[in-house]
Design a protein around this motif. Structure first.
Motif, PDB file in Angstrom:
ATOM      1  N   SER A  22       0.873  -1.139  -0.208  1.00 21.22           N
ATOM      2  CA  SER A  22       0.043   0.032   0.097  1.00 21.22           C
ATOM      3  C   SER A  22       0.938   1.390  -0.006  1.00 21.22           C
ATOM      4  CB  SER A  22      -0.889  -0.100   1.248  1.00 21.22           C
ATOM      5  OG  SER A  22      -0.154   0.132   2.268  1.00 21.22           O
ATOM      6  N   HIS A  23       0.100   2.266  -0.207  1.00 23.82           N
ATOM      7  CA  HIS A  23       0.941   3.651  -0.161  1.00 23.82           C
ATOM      8  C   HIS A  23       0.372   4.334   1.198  1.00 23.82           C
ATOM      9  CE1 HIS A  23       1.691   3.043  -4.646  1.00 23.82           C
ATOM     10  NE2 HIS A  23       0.523   2.333  -4.417  1.00 23.82           N
ATOM     11  N   PHE A  24       1.455   5.218   1.731  1.00 24.03           N
ATOM     12  CA  PHE A  24       1.141   5.946   2.708  1.00 24.03           C
ATOM     13  C   PHE A  24       1.094   7.512   2.049  1.00 24.03           C
ATOM     14  CE2 PHE A  24       1.014   6.642   7.263  1.00 24.03           C
ATOM     15  CZ  PHE A  24       1.040   8.045   7.480  1.00 24.03           C
ATOM     16  N   VAL A  25      -0.053   8.076   2.498  1.00 25.01           N
ATOM     17  CA  VAL A  25      -0.428   9.481   1.783  1.00 25.01           C
ATOM     18  C   VAL A  25      -0.729  10.354   3.100  1.00 25.01           C
ATOM     19  CG1 VAL A  25      -1.807  10.652   0.503  1.00 25.01           C
ATOM     20  CG2 VAL A  25      -1.369   8.566  -0.203  1.00 25.01           C
ATOM     21  N   PRO A  26      -0.147  11.639   2.952  1.00 23.61           N
ATOM     22  CA  PRO A  26      -0.168  12.526   4.232  1.00 23.61           C
ATOM     23  C   PRO A  26      -1.696  13.364   4.192  1.00 23.61           C
ATOM     24  CG  PRO A  26       1.398  13.326   2.540  1.00 23.61           C
ATOM     25  CD  PRO A  26       0.931  12.084   2.060  1.00 23.61           C
ATOM     26  N   HIS A  27      -1.871  13.912   5.225  1.00 21.78           N
ATOM     27  CA  HIS A  27      -3.050  14.898   5.223  1.00 21.78           C
ATOM     28  C   HIS A  27      -2.876  16.165   6.106  1.00 21.78           C
ATOM     29  CE1 HIS A  27      -3.241  13.201   9.425  1.00 21.78           C
ATOM     30  NE2 HIS A  27      -4.274  14.322   9.502  1.00 21.78           N
ATOM     31  N   ILE A  28      -3.781  16.941   5.659  1.00 18.08           N
ATOM     32  CA  ILE A  28      -3.955  18.088   6.574  1.00 18.08           C
ATOM     33  C   ILE A  28      -5.471  18.357   6.802  1.00 18.08           C
ATOM     34  CG2 ILE A  28      -1.763  19.400   5.503  1.00 18.08           C
ATOM     35  CD1 ILE A  28      -3.657  21.076   3.689  1.00 18.08           C
ATOM     36  N   PHE A  29      -5.875  19.421   7.732  1.00 21.57           N
ATOM     37  CA  PHE A  29      -7.123  19.879   7.782  1.00 21.57           C
ATOM     38  C   PHE A  29      -6.950  21.169   8.070  1.00 21.57           C
ATOM     39  CE2 PHE A  29      -7.897  20.359  12.200  1.00 21.57           C
ATOM     40  CZ  PHE A  29      -7.003  19.734  13.091  1.00 21.57           C
ATOM     41  N   ASP A  30      -7.867  21.991   7.761  1.00 21.66           N
ATOM     42  CA  ASP A  30      -8.248  23.403   7.900  1.00 21.66           C
ATOM     43  C   ASP A  30      -9.704  23.783   8.109  1.00 21.66           C
ATOM     44  OD1 ASP A  30      -6.858  24.020   4.743  1.00 21.66           O
ATOM     45  OD2 ASP A  30      -9.060  23.199   5.360  1.00 21.66           O
TER      46      ASP A  30
END
Lengths: 130, 381
Positions: free
Chosen positions: B373-381
């Motif tokens: 699998s692939h690790f994908v980053p995140h943000i929130f705002d």
């Protein structure tokens, strides 16, 4: 907003070692694991033998020095018994930093006759994952 | 919830490797750490994930108590020899990081659904705690991220330090060629050291048993007082030193404690459904057979990285993975169609530290999430 200070020490240290030298703990297949080995403590940067207490117990952390990296180096044979090990200050060669699985280090005090090893790890197929 | 594309940093490989992520590329040469995309959440969505995680932790505590009270260990295939020690650990609450990773299905709208709980040897930790934060600081310094894993780990180590017999914690891991296990443990050692503890790394195979003292010892013969293991309990309890675990139980602190066998066993999914049928964060699950479910996933009670899983839709098996697991039996869980994004299916790894929600790490893969699998980053705002 969170303010983080990672101050990682071991992670970049080990990662640079693993990138340049391959897996730190990869097992070698080319040596008979039943051979006896002798260990010496080596300054990995210079490749020269240093006093054994530099490797000490292998502890790192609170109070330990950062920057120098010492590791045990294993030479095939019972050189510790015959005095055939390189002296402190001399470069080491012909050995390995990774001990073949099941091999015995003759001058390792951990190999006391009352200690058994190899009772964990048989289920592993490589990494654990989870 | 949006999945957005972004050009990777030109030096991304060097950046992540400098922080320890040396396992950043898959066998097919695609990036495992994939910063060509990121997820962007609203604060409300993060709160929804956080609330679900806290709720699931609460449910799992109740389910664990239920298993202990009703003596359901056999249903989960837990060996009889381990049972008295699981009972003791559950009741006595020995030191524990109380960390784990809930794998959730989430579409940004409906309540997150629990797929499983990795409560014994959770990985993808460095990526979630460190790598994605550094990515965010580099590219989105003004945005936020659901991620307080690092500081919570340090805080927990500080709390535990007062309960340990000595200031030394040993960290055991598998001798893995990829370096993932080694570096995950190195990261945990770093957090422990930042809390003031001394640490020793040891390969699992090198753990010794001293017959004179009746103690586990490390590679130089020093007794092991406290042992963190990135190695599953279900393996330890069937290996040659299992008897020695029982013999030295009162002389060794294990992290995580043996009662984690209740949660890392996928049978917990069926127990949860029996106790809380229809709960908004649960999927129907049964032990032994699918019941009336026509669309379900069959999973071994004990398995790793998506092995031996079958997906059945309308009664027909449409997908399965290979592996050597399944000896203890299977659980059948209602299939939840994970929303696809750009041809990938995301699983939301919601982290727990000290029993509380701590952060989020997202992995994308096929319908069954495996080790490619692939690790994908995140943000929130």
């Amino acid at each position: 907003m969170q303010d983080k200070d990672f101050r990682l020490v071991l992670v970049p240290l080990l990662s640079s070692m693993m990138i340049t030298a391959g897996a730190c703990y990869s097992r070698t297949d080319s040596t008979d694991p039943n051979d006896e080995y002798s260990r010496v403590c080596v300054d990995r940067e210079s490749g020269k033998r240093v006093e054994d207490d530099r490797c000490g117990t292998g502890h790192t952390g609170h109070g330990a020095g950062v920057g120098a990296f010492y590791a045990w180096y294993f030479l095939s044979g019972g050189g510790y018994r015959t005095g055939a090990l390189p002296p402190v200050g001399a470069p080491v060669r012909g050995g390995t930093y990774t001990l073949p699985q099941g091999a015995r280090v003759g001058n390792d005090p951990a190999n006391a006759s009352s200690t058994r090893r190899g009772g964990f790890g048989s289920s592993s197929r490589g990494r654990v994952g989870g | 919830m949006l999945r957005l594309q972004k050009n990777p940093r030109w030096n991304w490989k060097r950046e992540v490797e400098s922080l320890g992520l040396i396992w950043n590329t898959l066998e097919n040469r695609e990036p495992y750490w994939d910063e060509s995309a990121y997820y962007r959440f609203t604060e409300t969505q993060i709160e929804q994930i956080e609330e679900a995680t806290a709720e699931l932790q609460r449910l799992c505590l109740e389910a664990g108590q239920h298993i202990v009270d009703k003596d359901l260990f056999g249903r989960l295939g837990i060996p009889a020899a381990a049972v008295p020690f699981i009972r003791r650990a559950w009741d006595e609450e020995p030191p524990a990081l109380l960390h784990g990773r809930f794998d959730l299905a989430y579409d940004g709208i409906h309540p997150p659904k629990m797929l499983e709980y990795n409560a014994d040897t959770p990985t993808a930790l460095l990526e979630a705690a460190v790598i994605q934060w550094a990515w965010k600081e580099s590219l989105f310094p003004e945005a936020d991220q659901f991620n307080s894993i690092h500081e919570r780990l340090i805080r927990k180590w500080k709390d535990l330090r007062a309960r340990f017999k000595s200031n030394v914690v040993h960290f055991a891991h598998v001798d893995d060629d990829s370096g993932e296990d080694t570096m995950t443990v190195a990261y945990l050692r770093d957090t422990a050291q930042q809390a003031g503890l001394d640490t020793v790394g040891i390969v699992v195979d090198d753990i010794g048993w001293d017959t004179e003292s009746g103690r586990f010892v490390d590679q130089v013969g020093l007794p092991i007082d406290t042992l963190f293991k990135l190695y599953p309990w279900e393996w330890l309890v069937k290996e040659a030193f299992a008897e020695n675990i029982w013999e030295s139980y009162d002389r060794t602190v294990w992290l995580e404690p043996i009662w984690k066998m209740l949660w890392s066993n996928k049978g917990i999914l069926a127990i949860l459904w029996e106790l809380f049928p229809g709960h908004r964060n649960l999927l129907e699950a049964r032990l032994g057979n699918p019941g009336r479910m026509k669309d379900y996933v069959k999973k071994p009670l004990l398995a790793r990285e998506g092995a031996n899983i079958s997906l059945v839709v309308h009664g027909d098996e449409v997908l399965s993975t290979a592996g050597d697991y399944g000896e203890e039996g299977f659980v059948y869980q209602q299939w939840y169609p994970i929303p696809e994004h750009a041809g990938r299916y995301p699983v939301f790894g919601s982290w727990i530290v000290d029993g509380e929600p701590a952060g989020l790490g997202i992995r994308e893969g096929g319908l069954i999430t495996g080790n490619q699998s692939h690790f994908v980053p995140h943000i929130f705002d």
